[in-house]
Write a protein that holds these residues in place. Structure first.
Motif, PDB file in Angstrom:
ATOM      1  N   LYS A 331       0.825  -1.233   0.045  1.00  0.00           N
ATOM      2  CA  LYS A 331       0.178  -0.019  -0.100  1.00  0.00           C
ATOM      3  C   LYS A 331       0.820   1.497   0.076  1.00  0.00           C
ATOM      4  O   LYS A 331       0.671   2.280  -0.805  1.00  0.00           O
ATOM      5  CB  LYS A 331      -0.903  -0.069   1.237  1.00  0.00           C
ATOM      6  CG  LYS A 331      -2.037   0.862   1.169  1.00  0.00           C
ATOM      7  CD  LYS A 331      -2.985   0.874   2.280  1.00  0.00           C
ATOM      8  CE  LYS A 331      -3.945   1.929   2.639  1.00  0.00           C
ATOM      9  NZ  LYS A 331      -4.691   1.987   3.980  1.00  0.00           N
ATOM     10  N   LEU A 334       2.253   1.937  -3.377  1.00  0.00           N
ATOM     11  CA  LEU A 334       0.953   2.430  -4.309  1.00  0.00           C
ATOM     12  C   LEU A 334       0.734   3.992  -3.845  1.00  0.00           C
ATOM     13  O   LEU A 334       0.557   4.862  -4.801  1.00  0.00           O
ATOM     14  CB  LEU A 334      -0.097   1.691  -3.820  1.00  0.00           C
ATOM     15  CG  LEU A 334      -1.329   1.834  -5.025  1.00  0.00           C
ATOM     16  CD1 LEU A 334      -0.702   1.188  -6.423  1.00  0.00           C
ATOM     17  CD2 LEU A 334      -2.701   0.839  -4.430  1.00  0.00           C
ATOM     18  N   ALA A 339       3.395   2.003  -8.672  1.00  0.00           N
ATOM     19  CA  ALA A 339       2.527   1.021  -9.163  1.00  0.00           C
ATOM     20  C   ALA A 339       2.913  -0.425  -9.256  1.00  0.00           C
ATOM     21  O   ALA A 339       2.434  -1.315  -8.799  1.00  0.00           O
ATOM     22  CB  ALA A 339       1.331   1.447  -9.976  1.00  0.00           C
ATOM     23  N   SER A 342       4.142  -2.086  -6.454  1.00  0.00           N
ATOM     24  CA  SER A 342       3.073  -2.481  -5.691  1.00  0.00           C
ATOM     25  C   SER A 342       2.315  -3.564  -6.119  1.00  0.00           C
ATOM     26  O   SER A 342       2.160  -4.750  -5.294  1.00  0.00           O
ATOM     27  CB  SER A 342       2.023  -1.417  -5.706  1.00  0.00           C
ATOM     28  OG  SER A 342       0.910  -1.581  -4.813  1.00  0.00           O
ATOM     29  N   LEU A 369      -5.871  -3.340  -9.098  1.00  0.00           N
ATOM     30  CA  LEU A 369      -5.179  -2.584  -9.491  1.00  0.00           C
ATOM     31  C   LEU A 369      -4.555  -2.565 -11.060  1.00  0.00           C
ATOM     32  O   LEU A 369      -4.177  -1.409 -11.716  1.00  0.00           O
ATOM     33  CB  LEU A 369      -3.886  -2.740  -8.496  1.00  0.00           C
ATOM     34  CG  LEU A 369      -4.317  -2.584  -7.028  1.00  0.00           C
ATOM     35  CD1 LEU A 369      -2.932  -2.629  -6.020  1.00  0.00           C
ATOM     36  CD2 LEU A 369      -4.700  -0.900  -6.882  1.00  0.00           C
ATOM     37  N   ARG A 373      -4.825   0.408 -13.817  1.00  0.00           N
ATOM     38  CA  ARG A 373      -3.195   0.830 -13.821  1.00  0.00           C
ATOM     39  C   ARG A 373      -3.206   2.096 -14.378  1.00  0.00           C
ATOM     40  O   ARG A 373      -2.105   2.934 -13.894  1.00  0.00           O
ATOM     41  CB  ARG A 373      -2.597  -0.209 -14.892  1.00  0.00           C
ATOM     42  CG  ARG A 373      -0.974   0.091 -15.096  1.00  0.00           C
ATOM     43  CD  ARG A 373      -0.333  -0.257 -13.764  1.00  0.00           C
ATOM     44  NE  ARG A 373       0.995   0.362 -13.656  1.00  0.00           N
ATOM     45  CZ  ARG A 373       1.576   1.270 -13.664  1.00  0.00           C
ATOM     46  NH1 ARG A 373       0.611   2.353 -13.100  1.00  0.00           N
ATOM     47  NH2 ARG A 373       2.834   1.685 -13.644  1.00  0.00           N
ATOM     48  N   LEU A 376      -3.777   5.028 -11.845  1.00  0.00           N
ATOM     49  CA  LEU A 376      -3.177   4.937 -10.515  1.00  0.00           C
ATOM     50  C   LEU A 376      -1.744   6.420 -10.589  1.00  0.00           C
ATOM     51  O   LEU A 376      -1.172   6.631 -11.633  1.00  0.00           O
ATOM     52  CB  LEU A 376      -2.264   3.874 -10.324  1.00  0.00           C
ATOM     53  CG  LEU A 376      -3.109   2.757  -9.950  1.00  0.00           C
ATOM     54  CD1 LEU A 376      -2.253   1.464  -9.953  1.00  0.00           C
ATOM     55  CD2 LEU A 376      -3.960   2.720  -8.609  1.00  0.00           C
TER      56      LEU A 376
END
Ligand SMILES: [Zn+2]
Length: 450
Positions: A331, A334, A339, A342, A369, A373, A376
């Motif tokens: 987390k 992120l 990303a 993560s 996620l 993508r 993010l």
């Protein structure tokens, strides 16, 4: 008791000031009040007095209502008066019978009769102020709760305030609002162009009565300027000026896209505006948001940190304390815009686990996620810069728009159209546009005959 208190109505000639008619509507004793309860008129008595005054005025107005016909509309013959026609009229707090002049064609072969009623003359027998109240009550609570509330307000049960009637009226007015929202906003009423706008799109589910389905989706969007997001304290924020929009129609998002575009225009969207858009990651929310792209200078879609946080919490609960730290570092990556790290971290975490259910939870988060993508960002950086990255505030608004009305303990089974219509009124109230515009939607098309 030395005195009594009379409420009298008079009909007075304007030119001569001569009283041509006088009626005593009510006589009250004038006594020393023994308690606050006897101080002035009580609730029911006020309504009753108002009703008497209203009846007296309506009687005077009704005799002035004319069909407008000077000759028979069928044969052109002369007309004669033919007594009165009684019809219903529902004022905001009282119901009345009014009498209007009837006419009859003198030609015995024609026999035409003019029988005016409140409905034929005005297009409705309900005063717009009552329709407004019914819509407002019907939009914010269940129709049965609305009926009960109006009954209390009115100190009496009235058929016109029956829940079926409230539903009918709310649906009718909501449909007009729904049609109106399809039109581009009036260019004369637009604010100055916005350099920057924030858009949030979210979905919710509404129980349905349609066959083979338990629920359908409602999409909701909110548009506001960054400076309208006001911090009240650590946990409370408020959006002082916003345009809310909502749609439950099954039309491949066409209406929702149009509604959101119009909501953005109302907040000052131009081809020069930079739009930051937050969503929970559902593909239909992104579709609606991306439809704004041709209409603004730049669009920055961001996966809402609020929803990311919820997903992580969900997985954390399933994994337990042992892996909490590893998950926390995923987390952290992120949050800091890493990303790829993560998502890799989630893969590594999955390999450490044998429990099927836990693996599936992790897989779900990973897919979430990966699917998002492109949306993010570096959340930490945005926070430092004072930029928006979470929808927590408007999440409450969206919740209050969809859920308060549609997810109550009394299960109301909605149709898409029914829900769509009532939610249009709710969205308009939430956007602070209802008070200004309600009359356009409540007033029937037919107007008083000349
Ligand atoms: Zn005739």
């Amino acid at each position: 008791m030395d005195y009594e208190f009379r409420v009298i109505v008079e009909k007075v000639s304007v030119s001569s000031q001569k009283v041509v008619k006088r009626d005593t509507l009510k006589i009250y004793d004038i006594q020393k009040p023994e308690s606050i309860l006897e101080f002035g008129l009580r609730h029911a008595e006020q309504i009753s007095l108002l009703s008497k005054i209203q009846s007296a005025l309506l009687a005077e107005q009704s005799i002035l209502i004319d069909s407008g016909h000077t000759q028979c509309p069928k044969c052109g013959g002369k007309l004669s008066k033919l007594g009165f026609m009684e019809s219903q009229f529902h004022a905001v707090f009282s119901d009345h019978q009014v009498r209007m002049q009837k006419h009859k064609c003198k030609n015995p072969e024609c026999n035409w009769q003019g029988t005016p009623t409140t409905i034929t003359v005005f297009g409705t027998d309900i005063h717009p102020d009552l329709v407004k109240l019914q819509c407002e009550q019907g939009a914010v609570q269940s129709y049965r709760d609305a009926e009960e509330h109006l009954e209390k307000l009115n100190c009496q049960r009235r058929r016109v305030n029956n829940h079926v009637q409230i539903q009918r009226v709310t649906n009718q007015v909501g449909e007009r609002v729904s049609q109106f929202n399809l039109n581009p906003p009036n260019p004369d009423e637009l604010p100055v162009a916005a350099r920057e706008l924030i858009v949030q799109v979210d979905g919710g589910h509404i129980a349905t009565q349609e066959q083979d389905k338990r629920s359908f989706e409602a999409l909701s969007g909110i548009v506001y300027r960054p400076n309208c997001l006001v911090v009240i304290d650590e946990h409370h924020r408020q959006i002082t000026n916003k345009s809310c929009t909502i749609c439950t129609l099954d039309d491949r998002l066409a209406t929702m896209k149009l509604y959101l575009h119009h909501a953005a225009i109302k907040q000052g969207l131009t081809a020069e505006t930079h739009v930051t858009a937050l969503a929970d990651g559902a593909s239909n929310c992104w579709s609606v948001i991306l439809a704004l792209e041709p209409h603004c200078q730049s669009l920055e879609p961001i996966l809402d940190w609020f929803h990311i946080g919820q997903k992580f919490q969900n997985v954390k609960n399933a994994l337990g304390e042992t892996l909490a730290e590893s998950l926390e570092s995923v987390k952290w990556n992120l949050w800091h815009g890493k990303a790829n790290e993560s998502i890799q971290g989630l893969t590594m975490l999955r390999d450490k686990i044998t429990d099927k259910k836990q693996r599936s939870k992790l897989k779900g988060l990973q897919e979430y996620l990966e699917n998002n993508r492109n949306f993010l960002v570096n959340y930490d950086e945005r926070k430092q810069a004072g930029k928006v990255f979470t929808s927590q505030v408007a999440e409450c608004h969206i919740d209050s728009i969809i859920n308060a009305r549609h997810k109550r303990k009394q299960k109301m089974q909605w149709t898409r159209e029914g829900a769509h219509n009532v939610l249009q009124i709710r969205a308009m109230i939430a956007s602070n546009e209802w008070e200004e515009n309600w009359l356009d939607f409540v007033l029937p098309d037919a107007v008083l005959a000349a």
